[in-house]
Design an enzyme around this catalytic site. Structure first.
Site, mmCIF file in Angstrom:
data_model
loop_
_atom_site.group_PDB
_atom_site.id
_atom_site.type_symbol
_atom_site.label_atom_id
_atom_site.label_comp_id
_atom_site.label_asym_id
_atom_site.label_seq_id
_atom_site.Cartn_x
_atom_site.Cartn_y
_atom_site.Cartn_z
ATOM 1 N NE ARG A 84 -3.390 -3.063 2.890
ATOM 2 C CZ ARG A 84 -4.441 -2.287 2.681
ATOM 3 N NH1 ARG A 84 -5.088 -2.338 1.536
ATOM 4 N NH2 ARG A 84 -4.842 -1.441 3.597
ATOM 5 N NE ARG A 137 -4.105 1.802 2.103
ATOM 6 C CZ ARG A 137 -4.103 3.120 2.101
ATOM 7 N NH1 ARG A 137 -2.983 3.784 2.212
ATOM 8 N NH2 ARG A 137 -5.218 3.808 1.976
ATOM 9 C CD GLU A 158 -11.202 1.272 -0.914
ATOM 10 O OE1 GLU A 158 -11.065 0.154 -1.455
ATOM 11 O OE2 GLU A 158 -10.289 1.820 -0.277
#
Length: 93
Positions: free
Chosen positions: A68, A26, A34
């Protein structure tokens, strides 16, 4: 320590997968819409045009709750994080 990796998939406007990681990466300090939201598809296309299938340098800063890597990323010596912040413009409130 920064690592060279190849982008294998752009998930959305601030997240992608590489050939060397189990979990996605990320972009640090980037908050893209989104994919299903307003501007999400555009942000995904923009990130894909910047890094899709390319070699990038990933400098992990932290890990998020989804495991992530939250990272500063460069492609061809250019900051992907900065480029995406510029493309996304100021956050609408």
């Amino acid at each position: 320590m920064p690592r060279k990796e190849k982008v294998t998939q752009v998930i959305d406007g601030d997240t992608f997968k590489t050939n060397r990681r189990r979990h996605p990466v990320r972009l640090a300090n980037v908050d893209a819409p989104e994919p299903g939201g307003r501007g999400g598809r555009r942000a995904t296309r923009q990130l894909r045009s910047l890094i899709g299938g390319k070699d990038v340098t990933v400098n992990t800063q932290a890990r998020d709750k989804y495991r992530r890597a939250v990272a500063r990323v460069q492609v061809e010596g250019r900051s992907v994080n900065r480029a995406m912040r510029e493309k996304l413009g100021p956050k609408k409130r």
